[in-house]
Design an enzyme around this catalytic site. Structure first.
Site, PDB file in Angstrom:
ATOM      1  N   GLY A  79      42.365  49.704  46.123  1.00 49.88           N
ATOM      2  CA  GLY A  79      42.513  50.131  44.746  1.00 49.88           C
ATOM      3  C   GLY A  79      41.952  51.518  44.523  1.00 49.88           C
ATOM      4  O   GLY A  79      42.365  52.238  43.609  1.00 49.88           O
ATOM      5  N   ASN A  80      41.022  51.934  45.388  1.00 48.13           N
ATOM      6  CA  ASN A  80      40.464  53.291  45.292  1.00 48.13           C
ATOM      7  C   ASN A  80      41.486  54.362  45.647  1.00 48.13           C
ATOM      8  O   ASN A  80      41.294  55.533  45.337  1.00 48.13           O
ATOM      9  CB  ASN A  80      39.245  53.429  46.205  1.00 48.13           C
ATOM     10  CG  ASN A  80      38.058  52.648  45.689  1.00 48.13           C
ATOM     11  OD1 ASN A  80      37.818  52.612  44.489  1.00 48.13           O
ATOM     12  ND2 ASN A  80      37.328  52.013  46.584  1.00 48.13           N
ATOM     13  N   LYS A 130      31.585  41.514  46.191  1.00 49.17           N
ATOM     14  CA  LYS A 130      32.734  42.387  45.976  1.00 49.17           C
ATOM     15  C   LYS A 130      32.471  43.325  44.802  1.00 49.17           C
ATOM     16  O   LYS A 130      32.324  42.883  43.655  1.00 49.17           O
ATOM     17  CB  LYS A 130      33.981  41.542  45.701  1.00 49.17           C
ATOM     18  CG  LYS A 130      35.223  42.338  45.334  1.00 49.17           C
ATOM     19  CD  LYS A 130      35.723  43.174  46.493  1.00 49.17           C
ATOM     20  CE  LYS A 130      37.022  43.892  46.137  1.00 49.17           C
ATOM     21  NZ  LYS A 130      37.483  44.766  47.222  1.00 49.17           N
ATOM     22  N   LYS A 181      41.185  42.574  49.671  1.00 52.61           N
ATOM     23  CA  LYS A 181      42.602  42.811  49.939  1.00 52.61           C
ATOM     24  C   LYS A 181      42.920  42.825  51.433  1.00 52.61           C
ATOM     25  O   LYS A 181      44.007  42.431  51.843  1.00 52.61           O
ATOM     26  CB  LYS A 181      43.106  44.085  49.254  1.00 52.61           C
ATOM     27  CG  LYS A 181      42.389  45.367  49.623  1.00 52.61           C
ATOM     28  CD  LYS A 181      43.123  46.192  50.656  1.00 52.61           C
ATOM     29  CE  LYS A 181      42.432  47.474  51.006  1.00 52.61           C
ATOM     30  NZ  LYS A 181      40.983  47.517  51.078  1.00 52.61           N
ATOM     31  N   LYS A 218      37.277  45.274  57.125  1.00 56.64           N
ATOM     32  CA  LYS A 218      38.534  45.628  57.780  1.00 56.64           C
ATOM     33  C   LYS A 218      38.571  45.105  59.217  1.00 56.64           C
ATOM     34  O   LYS A 218      39.592  44.583  59.674  1.00 56.64           O
ATOM     35  CB  LYS A 218      38.727  47.152  57.772  1.00 56.64           C
ATOM     36  CG  LYS A 218      38.957  47.736  56.399  1.00 56.64           C
ATOM     37  CD  LYS A 218      39.322  49.195  56.491  1.00 56.64           C
ATOM     38  CE  LYS A 218      39.380  49.844  55.134  1.00 56.64           C
ATOM     39  NZ  LYS A 218      40.100  49.104  54.116  1.00 56.64           N
TER      40      LYS A 218
END
Length: 317
Positions: A5-6, A119, A204, A266
């Site tokens: 989203g960044n 988060k 995500k 990640k």
């Protein structure tokens, strides 16, 4: 592919509609490059800044309208960002190319994440302002990456996406599919078979790994701010790693090479996908995404099954 989203609201931006649309246009150009190269593409986007802004708006208008729960805000941000990205992709590839699918991810209500929110969502605040918001609104505020304080919410692991069959149908029809936006709306199922919303924001990258594994995707691309993953970061021995067999990635993660607040999620998502599918995960920047899909390019970081490791990676391991 998974993008944060960044990438849609940059760190130095307020998050206006114009800024989000401009950033989406740049993202759409990269997605279109993948399409032109012959890939069938599913895009998972984050929503941390946007859903945090929505939460602040809800609290600010509490005297005028009832505030909505966090899972509803996740659905709102999926619609908002999905609309922006669909229009940006269709502008390049033609109308009807992209479809945004409001998606729901099943989570375990007993996931330990609900007892330890990690988060970050929303904008950054100074220490004094963060303390005031924690007291006034009951939010858990924590320092994030040395850039200020942010609200922390639970981030459980996703188990299954309810709309998986719809994603498969849309891919078969040749569409670019935007799914599990913001990690998907977190839901659980009660004893009567009713799905109810859960207040959480799913990572995500974890959602992308879950979806990509279910689709038996050939490759998962995690887009980040660097061209390749570094080990021994911040030391004179710092170096980029262009190929990591599964075992080496697990070893580095266990050694603490990838902190939870930066590259850790990640790498964990990459490991989950490679183990589940036998495919490859690529971690790289948006600018070098297409180039990094070529394993001979030495661009990006490729996390691969053990049997796929090159001689170079064997010598590193």
């Amino acid at each position: 592919m998974a993008v944060g989203g960044n990438a849609l609201t940059l760190a130095d931006q307020a998050g206006t509609a114009e800024q989000i649309e401009s950033n989406a246009a740049q993202m759409a150009a990269g997605i279109s490059n993948l399409c032109e190269a012959g890939w069938a593409v599913v895009v998972v986007h984050g929503n941390g800044p946007q859903v945090g802004h929505l939460a602040i708006q809800q609290e600010g208008a509490v005297d005028l309208v009832p505030p909505q729960p966090l899972y509803s805000l996740n659905a709102m941000s999926q619609g908002q960002l999905g609309s922006v990205l669909v229009r940006a992709i269709d502008t390049i590839q033609g109308p009807g190319t992209a479809v945004a699918l409001i998606s729901h991810m099943i989570v375990d209500p007993d996931d330990p994440a609900f007892q330890a929110p990690t988060k970050p969502i929303g904008p950054f605040f100074g220490e004094a302002q963060a303390a005031a918001m924690a007291e006034q609104r009951g939010w858990e505020m924590r320092e994030d990456s040395g850039r200020g304080f942010r609200r922390m919410v639970p981030s459980p692991r996703p188990a299954e996406m309810l709309e998986l069959s719809a994603v498969k149908t849309l891919l078969a029809a040749g569409k670019v599919v935007l799914a599990a936006g913001g990690g998907g709306v977190a839901v659980s199922r009660d004893d009567r078979g009713h799905y109810y919303g859960v207040d959480a924001v799913i990572d995500k990258d974890s959602a992308a790994a879950c979806l990509a594994g279910s689709l038996k995707a050939e490759m998962m691309v995690l887009v980040t701010g660097v061209d390749a993953v570094m080990v021994d970061y911040g030391t004179p021995q710092a170096r980029a790693v262009h190929e990591m067999p599964l075992g080496l990635a697990e070893r580095y993660l266990a050694e603490g090479q990838f902190p939870a607040g930066s590259m850790g999620p990640k790498i964990r998502a990459a490991i989950d996908f490679v183990r589940a599918s036998g495919g490859t995960t690529v971690i790289t920047s948006a600018e070098r995404m297409l180039e990094a899909l070529d394993p001979q390019s030495r661009v990006g970081t490729h996390i691969v099954p053990e049997q796929a490791m090159s001689e170079e990676a064997m010598s590193v391991a």
